[in-house]
Design a protein around this motif. Structure first.
Motif, short mmCIF file in Angstrom:
data_model
loop_
_atom_site.label_atom_id
_atom_site.label_comp_id
_atom_site.label_asym_id
_atom_site.label_seq_id
_atom_site.Cartn_x
_atom_site.Cartn_y
_atom_site.Cartn_z
N HIS A 54 49.65 13.00 13.03
CA HIS A 54 49.50 13.89 14.07
C HIS A 54 48.91 13.68 15.15
CE1 HIS A 54 45.72 14.13 12.89
NE2 HIS A 54 45.78 15.66 13.41
N CYS A 66 50.06 15.37 22.62
CA CYS A 66 50.74 15.98 22.25
C CYS A 66 52.02 15.97 22.82
CB CYS A 66 50.41 17.73 21.67
SG CYS A 66 49.24 17.94 20.41
N ASP A 82 59.97 16.95 12.99
CA ASP A 82 59.38 16.25 12.37
C ASP A 82 58.32 15.94 13.40
OD1 ASP A 82 59.61 16.25 9.36
OD2 ASP A 82 60.22 13.63 9.52
N LYS A 84 58.78 18.23 16.70
CA LYS A 84 58.56 19.05 16.93
C LYS A 84 57.58 20.09 15.96
CE LYS A 84 60.22 23.94 16.54
NZ LYS A 84 58.81 24.77 16.01
N ALA A 85 57.32 19.21 14.25
CA ALA A 85 56.07 19.75 13.76
C ALA A 85 54.47 19.11 14.39
CB ALA A 85 56.37 19.09 11.99
N SER A 88 53.66 21.23 17.32
CA SER A 88 53.36 22.18 16.97
C SER A 88 51.70 22.20 17.07
CB SER A 88 54.19 22.69 15.96
OG SER A 88 53.75 22.45 14.85
N HIS A 89 50.99 21.49 16.41
CA HIS A 89 49.52 21.64 16.21
C HIS A 89 48.72 21.80 17.50
CE1 HIS A 89 48.75 17.16 16.97
NE2 HIS A 89 47.44 17.74 16.93
N TYR A 91 50.30 24.24 19.67
CA TYR A 91 50.29 24.91 20.57
C TYR A 91 49.05 25.79 20.77
CZ TYR A 91 53.11 29.05 21.79
OH TYR A 91 53.14 30.74 22.08
N PRO A 100 54.20 27.03 16.15
CA PRO A 100 54.44 26.79 14.95
C PRO A 100 54.41 27.89 13.94
CG PRO A 100 51.69 25.74 15.22
CD PRO A 100 52.45 26.90 16.30
N GLU A 105 54.68 23.38 10.21
CA GLU A 105 54.04 23.61 10.99
C GLU A 105 52.48 24.85 10.61
OE1 GLU A 105 57.69 22.77 13.31
OE2 GLU A 105 56.90 24.80 13.35
N LYS A 106 52.40 25.74 10.02
CA LYS A 106 51.40 26.43 10.15
C LYS A 106 50.13 25.81 9.76
CE LYS A 106 53.72 30.85 10.31
NZ LYS A 106 54.36 31.82 9.27
#
Length: 186
Positions: A54, A66, A82, A84-85, A88-89, A91, A100, A105-106
């Motif tokens: 990540h 990011c 993957d 995008k996931a 997304s952290h 965001y 997310p 993602e969340k």
């Protein structure tokens, strides 16, 4: 493109990261993500791989975190979902690109900062992660001076997005991190 594995994630992160504390953080988030995957009945290795990778662009681009994930991972054949996931952290923190949306993602958004609080608490305890209780971790969490660099607003937003209770997510993270305490440096 094949699904990202933890072994491949470790290989990729090692190409772009050299600082030991970043590997400890990668291991912590990976362990927490593996536990979250189990809670959702998802692929533990895949979620752990996303957690491990990540912060792939953080050491080289700390002020643009990011924003360089895709340029590092797409040429390596990492699946766009993957990538995008991982993006997304960040965001609402470092990027507005990928909100997310999935449980993966969340979960990544919620556990990233939370693992820092768990690590800080473990470092204070002679038994480290061993026997760590959610109740005592919650007390530390409420103390804004403790692990002050870990943004509780981000954690709270992530937990709310997941639709889980803080204690439930803490429990999953502790469990996952206990299983990987050596890699995390605890």
């Amino acid at each position: 493109m094949s699904k990202l594995t933890l072994a491949r994630a470790k290989e990729l992160l090692a190409k772009y990261t050299s600082e030991e504390h970043l590997f400890h953080h990668a291991a912590a988030v990976s362990a927490a993500m593996g536990a979250m995957a189990e809670a959702y009945g998802e692929d533990k290795d895949h979620w752990a791989a996303i957690g491990w990778l990540h912060d792939v662009d953080y050491e080289q681009y700390p002020d643009e975190h990011c924003h360089h994930v895709r340029e590092f991972l797409a040429p390596a054949g990492v699946d766009e979902a993957d990538i995008k996931a991982i993006i997304s952290h960040g965001y609402g923190i470092t990027t507005e690109e990928a909100q997310p949306a999935t449980n993966l993602e969340k979960s990544l958004f919620a556990v990233d900062e939370l693992t820092g609080i768990i690590q800080a608490y473990a470092l204070m305890r002679p038994e480290r992660l061993d026997g760590m209780a959610v109740k005592s971790l919650k007390k530390k969490y409420k103390d804004k001076k403790f692990a002050a660099k870990c943004n509780r607003e981000i954690i709270d937003r992530g937990i709310e997005n997941l639709g889980m209770e803080l204690g439930e997510v803490m429990g999953h993270c502790i469990k996952g991190m206990q299983e990987h305490h050596e890699e995390i440096g605890l």
